[in-house]
Design an enzyme around this catalytic site. Structure first.
Site, mmCIF file in Angstrom:
data_model
loop_
_atom_site.group_PDB
_atom_site.id
_atom_site.type_symbol
_atom_site.label_atom_id
_atom_site.label_comp_id
_atom_site.label_asym_id
_atom_site.label_seq_id
_atom_site.Cartn_x
_atom_site.Cartn_y
_atom_site.Cartn_z
ATOM 1 N N ASN A 104 37.849 35.170 38.833
ATOM 2 C CA ASN A 104 37.868 36.125 37.728
ATOM 3 C C ASN A 104 36.634 36.020 36.843
ATOM 4 O OD1 ASN A 104 38.678 36.702 34.699
ATOM 5 N ND2 ASN A 104 40.045 37.932 35.952
ATOM 6 N N ASN A 151 41.458 32.655 32.333
ATOM 7 C CA ASN A 151 40.640 33.859 32.442
ATOM 8 C C ASN A 151 39.200 33.550 32.046
ATOM 9 O OD1 ASN A 151 39.565 36.476 32.294
ATOM 10 N ND2 ASN A 151 41.525 37.353 31.728
ATOM 11 N N ASP A 177 40.439 36.791 26.867
ATOM 12 C CA ASP A 177 39.674 37.102 28.081
ATOM 13 C C ASP A 177 38.330 36.415 27.988
ATOM 14 O OD1 ASP A 177 38.721 38.317 30.414
ATOM 15 O OD2 ASP A 177 39.685 40.219 29.988
#
Length: 581
Positions: free
Chosen positions: A404, A444, A497
């Site tokens: 990711n 993340n 994030d």
């Protein structure tokens, strides 16, 4: 007794009991009305239309009444200002609001405005042995944008069918008492693009449904264009949720700290409308003072973490994408970012010229440059970590792992997150992959501190970031829950994030609430507004002096210059100052 009258009656009984249990032994000051609260000869009298019944979709099954106040000076050919009041016509009458509006509009001390007096909703009882579902506390005390959406999407369009209402937020005021007071503030806080003038009397800024968090959020959040008038009395309620008068003073202190336009009237009254009614004309005149001049925005001047530059806001840099991610800056200041659904890496050079850097990179997500001046990326569609030369030639670093986001250190060691499997992986300069950590709910974003001694991992599904120390072999040690993030009221997950760091050791975390800025100790000092109402996915420092934030948010890329200097993780370590404990 009708269902709607029963709702109002129940509220009145509760309010009376609350007052009598806490204030009955205290003799309040007499608060007489002024002339502006009494009908005057020769003053045109507005008309009140209603009750009008409304069934809401945003609050399913609820039924409520609302009333419309129309001053005689209203001209359908001109857009009128809007004044929304919670708790319906009874609240307006308790404040003697109708003669106040008539008198002040007649004297041109406030603008012509349409009043909308709305009762709280309730779901009617199933039978005569059942109670209705009273929705007042849920609608009024609850945080988040539900009630604002109810006004903006349901009530205002409905009233706007018959009356010409301004959609300029500077032309809209909202007011309430008790739970209606915090509701009025919440509407403006959540939607300053719709309402900017707030009147709260005996406001319930206590711990019923999270409203006690407001003074902290006001101090931390980027200021908004809101003007607020607060009223309360020293013998207001003191119950399980807190002490109303203390909470209102905390609100005043926070609003002053954040530079808002704020005024107040403190008295010795209890949880009633006596004091509020006596000061209502002056409160409304102050609320509309200087109109049609714009309500000003607060300031960050004097805060411990003062990042914003007056006049510098988010600027749209690139649009027309599907979902942007992975902003990265090379050593020459060129910017790269991904559009995941379109499998594309875009480039914007220092002169602002835009181009496609790489096409057909399946699932390309997080990006970061390495010391070798190659652009590393998480190509999740092929489960590869890849890197690109400045000519766009692709090389495979390692493969076989969902990925990711990533960080690359000067020695060629990197770490990447694998949210699907709750893992963090390490790769070395030769591409050898080893498991670095597992167990974070949804790892993340990932970033290293300026001195490259601490690795931080964001957890999208939690409210904390995780901290690891890096030993001499660049292995992770001493895992700890560390950074404490703020959540949206209706969410249990932060949406944390991508991240960036600055020379002061602060970490910038993209979240649902906004760009949260944490000090070295993991405490949020400041929250920068999102550029738009979309997923804020990642952020990086760029610009000639590394003082410009580039943020990917939904379908766009934005930039904003701030008073901080960023750090590139793949360059030499930067010693950060000792934090204030």
């Amino acid at each position: 007794m009708s269902v709607l009258r029963y709702f109002v009656f129940g509220f009145a009984v509760c309010a009376t009991l609350g007052w009598s249990l806490n204030q009955s032994a205290f003799a309040e000051t007499d608060y007489p009305l002024t002339e502006d609260s009494i009908r005057q000869d020769g003053v045109p009298e507005g008309k009140v239309i209603g009750p009008i019944q409304w069934r809401s979709k945003i609050f399913p099954g609820t039924v409520r009444d609302y009333w419309i106040y129309v001053p005689q000076q209203y001209d359908p050919s001109q857009e009128a200002c809007v004044f929304v009041v919670q708790d319906g016509l009874n609240r307006a009458k308790g404040w003697h609001l109708l003669p106040v509006l008539d008198n002040l509009i007649h004297k041109k001390e406030i603008p012509v405005q349409i009043g909308i007096f709305i009762s709280p909703g309730g779901v009617p009882a199933a039978n005569d042995q059942s109670q209705p579902r009273f929705n007042r506390s849920f609608e009024y005390d609850g945080l988040g944008d539900r009630y604002a959406r109810f006004l903006v999407e349901e009530i205002l369009p409905e009233v706007g069918k018959d009356y010409s209402l301004s959609d300029d937020p500077n032309d809209r005021a909202i007011a309430g008492a008790s739970s209606g007071g915090i509701c009025a503030f919440t509407v403006a806080w959540e939607r300053p693009d719709q309402f900017r003038r707030v009147l709260s009397t005996i406001g319930t800024f206590v711990g019923l449904r999270g409203g006690d968090a407001y003074p902290v959020m006001i101090r931390k959040h980027e200021p908004k264009p809101i003007r607020v008038f607060l009223q309360d009395g020293s013998t207001d309620l003191n119950l399980y949720g807190g002490e109303w008068f203390v909470a209102n003073q905390a609100m005043l202190s926070a609003l002053k700290f954040a530079g808002y336009e704020v005024n107040h009237a403190w008295g010795d009254g209890g949880h009633n409308s006596k004091h509020a009614a006596s000061i209502m004309p002056e409160a409304l005149k102050w609320l509309w003072e200087g109109y049609p001049g714009e309500v000003s925005v607060g300031t960050t001047e004097g805060r411990r973490t003062d990042l914003l530059i007056p006049g510098e806001d988010w600027v749209e840099v690139s649009s027309g994408h599907r979902f942007t991610e992975g902003p990265a800056i090379d050593s020459d200041g060129n910017l790269y970012f991904t559009d995941i659904p379109n499998a594309t890496i875009h480039k914007i050079d220092r002169s602002g010229n835009k181009s496609v850097f790489v096409k057909d990179s399946p699932g390309i997500n997080g990006l970061m440059f390495g010391a070798d001046q190659k652009l590393y990326g998480c190509q999740n569609g092929t489960k590869k970590i890849v890197r690109y030369t400045l000519d766009g030639e692709e090389e495979v670093v390692c493969e076989g792992y969902p990925c990711n986001d990533l960080v690359v250190l000067p020695n060629g060691v990197g770490f990447f997150t694998d949210p699907q499997n709750k893992k963090v992986w390490r790769f070395d300069a030769e591409g050898k992959v080893t498991l670095a950590d597992e167990g974070i709910a949804r790892p993340n974003g990932i970033i290293v501190s300026p001195d490259q001694s601490i690795l931080t991992v964001a957890d999208t599904d939690g409210r904390f970031t995780y901290s690891f120390t890096l030993d001499e072999n660049t292995q992770l040690q001493n895992k700890q829950v560390y950074g404490h993030l703020h959540l949206e009221d209706q969410e249990l997950k932060s949406g944390a994030d991508g991240m960036a760091v600055d020379t002061e050791g602060r970490t910038y975390v993209t979240t649902r609430v906004g760009l949260q800025v944490l000090d070295q100790l993991g405490r949020v000092h400041f929250i920068i507004e999102k550029p738009q109402d979309a997923w804020l996915s990642n952020v990086v420092f760029g610009g000639e002096n590394l003082d410009v934030l580039y943020a990917t948010c939904g379908d766009k890329l934005y930039s904003r210059k701030i008073k901080a200097t960023g750090v590139r993780p793949w360059e030499a370590a930067v010693k950060q100052p000792k934090p204030s404990l």
